[in-house]
Motif scaffolding. Structure first.
Motif, PDB file in Angstrom:
ATOM      1  N   GLN A 183       0.818  -1.011   0.116  1.00  0.00           N
ATOM      2  CA  GLN A 183       0.007  -0.098  -0.141  1.00  0.00           C
ATOM      3  C   GLN A 183       0.827   1.114  -0.031  1.00  0.00           C
ATOM      4  OE1 GLN A 183      -3.649  -0.198  -0.075  1.00  0.00           O
ATOM      5  NE2 GLN A 183      -2.977   1.782  -1.079  1.00  0.00           N
ATOM      6  N   THR A 184       1.992   1.045   0.614  1.00  0.00           N
ATOM      7  CA  THR A 184       3.187   2.292   0.474  1.00  0.00           C
ATOM      8  C   THR A 184       3.554   2.568  -0.918  1.00  0.00           C
ATOM      9  OG1 THR A 184       3.534   1.685   3.006  1.00  0.00           O
ATOM     10  CG2 THR A 184       5.131   3.261   1.473  1.00  0.00           C
ATOM     11  N   ALA A 185       3.578   1.593  -1.566  1.00  0.00           N
ATOM     12  CA  ALA A 185       4.265   2.011  -2.952  1.00  0.00           C
ATOM     13  C   ALA A 185       3.103   2.596  -3.851  1.00  0.00           C
ATOM     14  CB  ALA A 185       4.456   0.451  -3.612  1.00  0.00           C
ATOM     15  N   GLU A 186       1.816   2.191  -3.348  1.00  0.00           N
ATOM     16  CA  GLU A 186       0.655   2.880  -4.098  1.00  0.00           C
ATOM     17  C   GLU A 186       0.843   4.503  -3.829  1.00  0.00           C
ATOM     18  OE1 GLU A 186      -2.563   3.292  -6.665  1.00  0.00           O
ATOM     19  OE2 GLU A 186      -0.940   1.834  -6.379  1.00  0.00           O
ATOM     20  N   LYS A 187       1.164   4.735  -2.786  1.00  0.00           N
ATOM     21  CA  LYS A 187       1.313   6.239  -2.295  1.00  0.00           C
ATOM     22  C   LYS A 187       2.512   6.929  -2.433  1.00  0.00           C
ATOM     23  CE  LYS A 187       0.364   8.886   1.956  1.00  0.00           C
ATOM     24  NZ  LYS A 187       0.011   8.896   3.352  1.00  0.00           N
ATOM     25  N   VAL A 188       3.667   6.338  -2.683  1.00  0.00           N
ATOM     26  CA  VAL A 188       4.713   7.124  -2.991  1.00  0.00           C
ATOM     27  C   VAL A 188       5.666   6.162  -3.932  1.00  0.00           C
ATOM     28  CG1 VAL A 188       4.982   8.352  -0.849  1.00  0.00           C
ATOM     29  CG2 VAL A 188       5.946   6.084  -0.560  1.00  0.00           C
ATOM     30  N   HIS A 189       5.194   5.717  -4.855  1.00  0.00           N
ATOM     31  CA  HIS A 189       5.822   4.952  -5.721  1.00  0.00           C
ATOM     32  C   HIS A 189       6.935   5.481  -6.507  1.00  0.00           C
ATOM     33  CE1 HIS A 189       4.273   6.855  -9.526  1.00  0.00           C
ATOM     34  NE2 HIS A 189       3.370   7.176  -8.726  1.00  0.00           N
ATOM     35  N   ASP A 190       7.061   6.909  -6.639  1.00  0.00           N
ATOM     36  CA  ASP A 190       8.133   7.671  -7.196  1.00  0.00           C
ATOM     37  C   ASP A 190       9.469   7.794  -6.120  1.00  0.00           C
ATOM     38  OD1 ASP A 190       6.371   9.092  -5.538  1.00  0.00           O
ATOM     39  OD2 ASP A 190       7.305  10.837  -6.221  1.00  0.00           O
ATOM     40  N   LYS A 191       9.143   7.311  -4.990  1.00  0.00           N
ATOM     41  CA  LYS A 191      10.205   7.336  -3.980  1.00  0.00           C
ATOM     42  C   LYS A 191      10.563   5.923  -3.600  1.00  0.00           C
ATOM     43  CE  LYS A 191       9.427  11.834  -2.786  1.00  0.00           C
ATOM     44  NZ  LYS A 191      10.290  12.720  -2.968  1.00  0.00           N
ATOM     45  N   ILE A 192      10.335   5.083  -4.541  1.00  0.00           N
ATOM     46  CA  ILE A 192      10.680   3.479  -4.195  1.00  0.00           C
ATOM     47  C   ILE A 192      11.427   2.952  -5.327  1.00  0.00           C
ATOM     48  CG2 ILE A 192      10.111   1.214  -3.347  1.00  0.00           C
ATOM     49  CD1 ILE A 192       7.594   2.484  -2.173  1.00  0.00           C
ATOM     50  N   ASP A 193      12.765   2.461  -5.073  1.00  0.00           N
ATOM     51  CA  ASP A 193      13.520   1.870  -6.221  1.00  0.00           C
ATOM     52  C   ASP A 193      12.971   0.408  -6.508  1.00  0.00           C
ATOM     53  OD1 ASP A 193      15.451   1.468  -8.121  1.00  0.00           O
ATOM     54  OD2 ASP A 193      16.644   0.531  -6.874  1.00  0.00           O
ATOM     55  N   LYS A 194      13.124  -0.311  -5.328  1.00  0.00           N
ATOM     56  CA  LYS A 194      12.744  -1.733  -5.305  1.00  0.00           C
ATOM     57  C   LYS A 194      11.616  -2.160  -4.163  1.00  0.00           C
ATOM     58  CE  LYS A 194      16.630  -3.371  -7.586  1.00  0.00           C
ATOM     59  NZ  LYS A 194      17.475  -2.113  -7.630  1.00  0.00           N
ATOM     60  N   LEU A 195      10.888  -2.763  -4.299  1.00  0.00           N
ATOM     61  CA  LEU A 195      10.035  -3.671  -3.024  1.00  0.00           C
ATOM     62  C   LEU A 195      10.720  -5.029  -2.875  1.00  0.00           C
ATOM     63  CD1 LEU A 195       6.406  -2.731  -4.263  1.00  0.00           C
ATOM     64  CD2 LEU A 195       7.520  -1.829  -2.203  1.00  0.00           C
ATOM     65  N   VAL A 196      10.834  -5.517  -1.743  1.00  0.00           N
ATOM     66  CA  VAL A 196      11.325  -6.564  -1.420  1.00  0.00           C
ATOM     67  C   VAL A 196      10.506  -7.398  -0.217  1.00  0.00           C
ATOM     68  CG1 VAL A 196      13.305  -8.251  -0.430  1.00  0.00           C
ATOM     69  CG2 VAL A 196      13.813  -6.131  -1.697  1.00  0.00           C
ATOM     70  N   TYR A 197       9.952  -8.577  -0.737  1.00  0.00           N
ATOM     71  CA  TYR A 197       8.777  -9.265   0.225  1.00  0.00           C
ATOM     72  C   TYR A 197       9.701 -10.292   0.773  1.00  0.00           C
ATOM     73  CZ  TYR A 197       5.154  -6.584  -2.246  1.00  0.00           C
ATOM     74  OH  TYR A 197       4.491  -5.612  -2.534  1.00  0.00           O
ATOM     75  N   LEU A 198       9.784 -10.119   2.286  1.00  0.00           N
ATOM     76  CA  LEU A 198      10.698 -11.228   2.914  1.00  0.00           C
ATOM     77  C   LEU A 198       9.615 -12.216   3.551  1.00  0.00           C
ATOM     78  CD1 LEU A 198      13.097 -12.333   3.971  1.00  0.00           C
ATOM     79  CD2 LEU A 198      13.246 -10.499   5.738  1.00  0.00           C
ATOM     80  N   CYS A 199       9.414 -13.330   3.110  1.00  0.00           N
ATOM     81  CA  CYS A 199       8.409 -14.136   3.426  1.00  0.00           C
ATOM     82  C   CYS A 199       7.334 -13.483   3.818  1.00  0.00           C
ATOM     83  CB  CYS A 199       8.877 -15.135   4.434  1.00  0.00           C
ATOM     84  SG  CYS A 199       9.886 -14.527   6.159  1.00  0.00           S
ATOM     85  N   ALA A 200       6.699 -12.844   2.914  1.00  0.00           N
ATOM     86  CA  ALA A 200       5.719 -11.729   3.394  1.00  0.00           C
ATOM     87  C   ALA A 200       4.589 -11.853   2.645  1.00  0.00           C
ATOM     88  CB  ALA A 200       6.247 -10.291   3.088  1.00  0.00           C
ATOM     89  N   PHE A 201       3.413 -11.362   3.103  1.00  0.00           N
ATOM     90  CA  PHE A 201       2.023 -11.379   2.218  1.00  0.00           C
ATOM     91  C   PHE A 201       2.243 -10.434   0.935  1.00  0.00           C
ATOM     92  CE2 PHE A 201       0.686 -12.799   6.218  1.00  0.00           C
ATOM     93  CZ  PHE A 201      -0.369 -13.778   5.992  1.00  0.00           C
ATOM     94  N   LEU A 202       1.838 -11.024  -0.121  1.00  0.00           N
ATOM     95  CA  LEU A 202       1.846 -10.116  -1.411  1.00  0.00           C
ATOM     96  C   LEU A 202       0.558 -10.081  -1.920  1.00  0.00           C
ATOM     97  CD1 LEU A 202       2.866  -8.730  -3.717  1.00  0.00           C
ATOM     98  CD2 LEU A 202       4.006 -10.894  -4.631  1.00  0.00           C
ATOM     99  N   PRO A 203      -0.194  -9.058  -1.507  1.00  0.00           N
ATOM    100  CA  PRO A 203      -1.774  -9.109  -2.087  1.00  0.00           C
ATOM    101  C   PRO A 203      -1.967  -8.537  -3.335  1.00  0.00           C
ATOM    102  CG  PRO A 203      -1.201  -7.064  -0.445  1.00  0.00           C
ATOM    103  CD  PRO A 203      -0.162  -7.998  -0.769  1.00  0.00           C
TER     104      PRO A 203
END
Length: 237
Positions: free
Chosen positions: A83-103
């Motif tokens: 949800q954070t990536a939806e809000k500030v996608h322009d501030k994020i280079d990569k998302l890393v899901y560590l044994c995480a929920f990926l909805p």
């Protein structure tokens, strides 16, 4: 070198990164962590805690950084970084899901988990929190942590989890969330989010890379050196 923002999972706090943060910093990276509201040492009442509040806090931390960040989410933290990536996608280079929920869009943690094996939680209706059954914590979350003192200390630091973030669905778009590169680090010995469930999620929402660790749901404790190496390699890709 990169800037990492590390987001912990349910019932835990920024303390989970204590073995990871200094090692990443020793490699030249900048690392920012936080206690999500109502977690760790943050005393926000659980009745006031929502997924939106989590996202606000993480977004504020990201905006404080001088460059785009690699945003890492563990377990429930996967919903937060999504949800954070939806809000500030322009501030994020990569998302890393560590044994995480990926909805996917419109899914909550509870709806995503329906029919899947996972932790046994007990509901406290008085303060609207969920807590794992004490007798199952070790085998569910820390089953591959060999350091008994570390395992015991970690179990004692876990706190009940505010319920609302489990029930709130993420609202995401391909234009914003979908524009950010995604990496998934899966853990084959995981009893909280079993490997079959992790693989279903990172197949339904494809990632540019999937990294496999022979670790439990706490790779930051059971395999911290390996995890640091993987994150360092992610920063170079």
């Amino acid at each position: 070198m990169s800037t990492f923002v590390l987001v912990h999972g349910a019932c835990q706090g920024e303390w989970v990164w204590e073995k990871v943060k200094p090692e990443l910093e020793a490699l030249g990276h900048k690392v920012a962590t936080l206690d999500l509201p109502g977690s760790g040492q943050d005393m926000t009442p659980p009745q006031q805690v929502t997924l939106d509040l989590y996202v606000e806090k993480v977004s504020d931390l990201i905006k404080q950084q001088n460059e785009k960040v690699i945003l890492v989410g563990h377990s429930m933290g996967g919903l937060v970084i999504t949800q954070t990536a939806e809000k500030v996608h322009d501030k994020i280079d990569k998302l890393v899901y560590l044994c995480a929920f990926l909805p996917k869009n419109g899914e909550s943690l509870i709806s995503k988990s329906e029919g899947e094996k996972g932790p046994e939680f007990e509901l406290n209706e008085a303060d609207m929190t969920l807590g794992p059954k004490l007798e199952t914590v070790e085998e569910t979350f820390f089953n591959a942590v060999e350091d008994e003192a570390l395992k015991l200390a970690s179990m004692k630091r876990c706190r009940p989890q505010a319920l609302a973030p489990f029930t709130q669905p993420v609202i995401i778009t391909e234009e914003k969330f979908g524009s950010v590169d995604r990496i998934y680090i899966e853990t084959t010995l995981d009893n909280a989010i079993p490997i079959s469930f992790q693989r279903r999620m990172n197949t339904e929402t494809p990632c540019s890379k999937v990294i496999t660790m022979e670790a439990d749901h706490a790779p930051f404790l059971s395999k911290p050196e390996e995890l640091v190496n993987h994150l360092n390699q992610v920063s170079k890709s």
